[in-house]
Design an enzyme around this catalytic site. Sequence first.
Site, PDB file in Angstrom:
ATOM      1  N   GLU A  92      68.331  20.735  57.874  1.00 12.12           N
ATOM      2  CA  GLU A  92      69.265  21.538  57.088  1.00 12.12           C
ATOM      3  C   GLU A  92      69.955  22.525  58.017  1.00 12.12           C
ATOM      4  OE1 GLU A  92      69.873  24.164  53.035  1.00 12.12           O
ATOM      5  OE2 GLU A  92      67.832  23.627  53.637  1.00 12.12           O
ATOM      6  N   ASP A 167      80.954  27.849  55.265  1.00 12.71           N
ATOM      7  CA  ASP A 167      82.100  28.758  55.151  1.00 12.71           C
ATOM      8  C   ASP A 167      83.390  27.947  55.124  1.00 12.71           C
ATOM      9  OD1 ASP A 167      84.120  30.678  55.540  1.00 12.71           O
ATOM     10  OD2 ASP A 167      82.747  31.986  56.627  1.00 12.71           O
ATOM     11  N   ASP A 203      82.308  24.265  47.319  1.00 12.47           N
ATOM     12  CA  ASP A 203      83.015  24.637  46.091  1.00 12.47           C
ATOM     13  C   ASP A 203      84.466  24.976  46.389  1.00 12.47           C
ATOM     14  OD1 ASP A 203      82.583  26.951  47.487  1.00 12.47           O
ATOM     15  OD2 ASP A 203      81.946  28.148  45.780  1.00 12.47           O
ATOM     16  N   GLU A 241      76.695  29.243  41.635  1.00 12.29           N
ATOM     17  CA  GLU A 241      77.330  27.973  41.301  1.00 12.29           C
ATOM     18  C   GLU A 241      77.429  27.815  39.788  1.00 12.29           C
ATOM     19  OE1 GLU A 241      76.803  23.218  42.394  1.00 12.29           O
ATOM     20  OE2 GLU A 241      75.385  24.707  43.162  1.00 12.29           O
TER      21      GLU A 241
END
Length: 260
Positions: A92, A167, A203, A241
């Site tokens: 990750e 980002d 997103d 979220e």
Amino acid sequence: MTSSNSTPNTEPLDAAATAAIESAPESAPAGQAPEGVAYPKTIKSYVRRAGRTTTGQAKAFEELGPRFLLQYHKAPIDAPAAYGRGGALILEIGFGMGEATAHIARVRPDDNFLCCEVHEPGVGALLKRIGEQEIENIRILQHDAVEVIDNMLPEASIDGVHIFFPDPWHKKKHNKRRLIQSPLIAKLAARIKPGGYIHCATDWEPYAQQMLEVLNAEPTLQNTAEAYAPKPDYRPLTKFENRGLRLGHGVWDLVFTRKA
């Protein structure tokens, strides 16, 4: 989106926070030259920003760091020794404050998670979650993920990669600073075992489009969907979220696998 120190994170910023970032004075991120200064170009997985470690996080460093923090070395990682067992190894890149990381590790107990994050409060927060939730299958490298990839992960050594809410660098002139670029994806693809996967989520729709273009362009990867993938069950919805979805904001997941 971004944690205060590291590029990827699991908690997208709300509109007010995004606006504040957009209106703040610009400064060059770590590893990037100021205007007019020519530095060698290198990939970085993070941007250093200010952060503060809480008392609880500091205590987690002291009590749990010796067991769950790995040292960066310019040598291949010995995963069975690091985890005390075998199992699939999932990298990750950037975990923010570790909310999603801890959840995924709990719902996938048979997999081993190697988590890279330079943001000290984020590392402390994940260590605290590890202790509170009795998680055994996470190890943390508080180091630039690109150097970890280059020096600790040989080819075909990992089973998956997670990069959640990196980002987005909203301004067009800053798009070149985005983490998901062809050189990094090529590095990752070479280190994923055949049949392994890379899972990205964002997103920010323009970034989702760029991610799709970059991943589609890597010849050793194939998309598991026609475009964007359904959210895999293991990735949780964070509170930010959920709030964004209630406001009509989109979230895009991309899941690609390594060709045999």
